[in-house]
Design a protein around this motif. Structure first.
Motif, PDB file in Angstrom:
ATOM      1  N   PRO A   1       0.823  -1.217   0.000  1.00 58.41           N
ATOM      2  CA  PRO A   1       0.000   0.000   0.000  1.00 58.41           C
ATOM      3  C   PRO A   1       0.859   1.271   0.000  1.00 58.41           C
ATOM      4  O   PRO A   1       1.984   1.285   0.495  1.00 58.41           O
ATOM      5  N   ASP A   2       0.288   2.327  -0.552  1.00 61.17           N
ATOM      6  CA  ASP A   2       1.010   3.593  -0.670  1.00 61.17           C
ATOM      7  C   ASP A   2       1.461   4.143   0.686  1.00 61.17           C
ATOM      8  O   ASP A   2       2.543   4.715   0.786  1.00 61.17           O
ATOM      9  N   SER A   3       0.643   3.965   1.691  1.00 66.78           N
ATOM     10  CA  SER A   3       1.002   4.502   3.004  1.00 66.78           C
ATOM     11  C   SER A   3       2.257   3.824   3.548  1.00 66.78           C
ATOM     12  O   SER A   3       3.127   4.480   4.125  1.00 66.78           O
ATOM     13  N   TRP A   4       2.368   2.532   3.368  1.00 64.19           N
ATOM     14  CA  TRP A   4       3.565   1.814   3.817  1.00 64.19           C
ATOM     15  C   TRP A   4       4.780   2.207   2.991  1.00 64.19           C
ATOM     16  O   TRP A   4       5.883   2.355   3.513  1.00 64.19           O
TER      17      TRP A   4
ATOM     18  N   ALA B   1       2.321   9.642   3.593  1.00 70.46           N
ATOM     19  CA  ALA B   1       1.899   8.349   4.133  1.00 70.46           C
ATOM     20  C   ALA B   1       0.610   8.492   4.953  1.00 70.46           C
ATOM     21  O   ALA B   1      -0.308   7.671   4.840  1.00 70.46           O
ATOM     22  N   ALA B   2       0.551   9.546   5.755  1.00 69.31           N
ATOM     23  CA  ALA B   2      -0.653   9.781   6.551  1.00 69.31           C
ATOM     24  C   ALA B   2      -1.855  10.072   5.662  1.00 69.31           C
ATOM     25  O   ALA B   2      -2.963   9.568   5.901  1.00 69.31           O
TER      26      ALA B   2
ATOM     27  N   ALA C   1      -2.248   9.073   2.538  1.00 71.07           N
ATOM     28  CA  ALA C   1      -2.618   7.844   1.834  1.00 71.07           C
ATOM     29  C   ALA C   1      -3.425   6.917   2.739  1.00 71.07           C
ATOM     30  O   ALA C   1      -4.404   6.308   2.299  1.00 71.07           O
ATOM     31  N   ALA C   2      -3.034   6.827   3.997  1.00 68.05           N
ATOM     32  CA  ALA C   2      -3.786   5.995   4.943  1.00 68.05           C
ATOM     33  C   ALA C   2      -5.181   6.577   5.178  1.00 68.05           C
ATOM     34  O   ALA C   2      -6.182   5.838   5.222  1.00 68.05           O
ATOM     35  N   TYR C   3      -5.268   7.897   5.311  1.00 70.95           N
ATOM     36  CA  TYR C   3      -6.562   8.549   5.525  1.00 70.95           C
ATOM     37  C   TYR C   3      -7.463   8.388   4.305  1.00 70.95           C
ATOM     38  O   TYR C   3      -8.653   8.089   4.435  1.00 70.95           O
TER      39      TYR C   3
ATOM     40  N   LYS D   1      -7.384   6.093   2.015  1.00 74.44           N
ATOM     41  CA  LYS D   1      -7.819   4.698   1.870  1.00 74.44           C
ATOM     42  C   LYS D   1      -8.916   4.368   2.870  1.00 74.44           C
ATOM     43  O   LYS D   1      -9.888   3.683   2.534  1.00 74.44           O
ATOM     44  N   ALA D   2      -8.798   4.885   4.089  1.00 76.35           N
ATOM     45  CA  ALA D   2      -9.819   4.653   5.098  1.00 76.35           C
ATOM     46  C   ALA D   2     -11.144   5.308   4.728  1.00 76.35           C
ATOM     47  O   ALA D   2     -12.216   4.777   5.038  1.00 76.35           O
TER      48      ALA D   2
ATOM     49  N   ARG E   1      -9.524   6.816  -2.535  1.00 77.43           N
ATOM     50  CA  ARG E   1      -8.382   6.474  -3.389  1.00 77.43           C
ATOM     51  C   ARG E   1      -8.854   6.123  -4.800  1.00 77.43           C
ATOM     52  O   ARG E   1      -9.819   5.406  -4.982  1.00 77.43           O
TER      53      ARG E   1
END
Length: 85
Positions: free
Chosen positions: A29-32, A71-72, A74-76, A78-79, A83
């Motif tokens: 995943p992009d965030s990782w 990263a933050a 991308a995680a947000y 996706k949640a 995306r």
């Protein structure tokens, strides 16, 4: 005659980047991905700060901050389901 010295921090940073790029090929995943690149930048910043290269250390920390924000985000995203496919 001795060869050039490569810091263990730089070797660790290169290893982290190689792991990130390899894992990206397999669907990381992009965030990782951005998080691992930020970690590599922080390792580079530690090495350059130890070598007293202030401009490069500040540049590496700034890049790490930008990648951490990416990263933050991308995680947000996706949640929240924003995306793009």
């Amino acid at each position: 005659m001795k060869g050039p010295y490569v810091s263990p921090l730089i070797i660790a940073a290169i290893a982290v980047v190689l792991v990130a790029v390899t894992a990206m090929v397999f669907g990381l995943p992009d965030s990782w991905f951005c998080g691992l690149l930020a970690l590599a930048c922080l390792l580079i910043a530690l090495d350059t700060a130890y070598r007293e290269a202030r401009v490069w250390a500040v540049t590496a920390v700034t890049t790490a901050a930008v990648l951490s924000g990416a990263a933050a985000y991308a995680a947000y995203a996706k949640a929240r389901g924003r995306r793009q496919p």
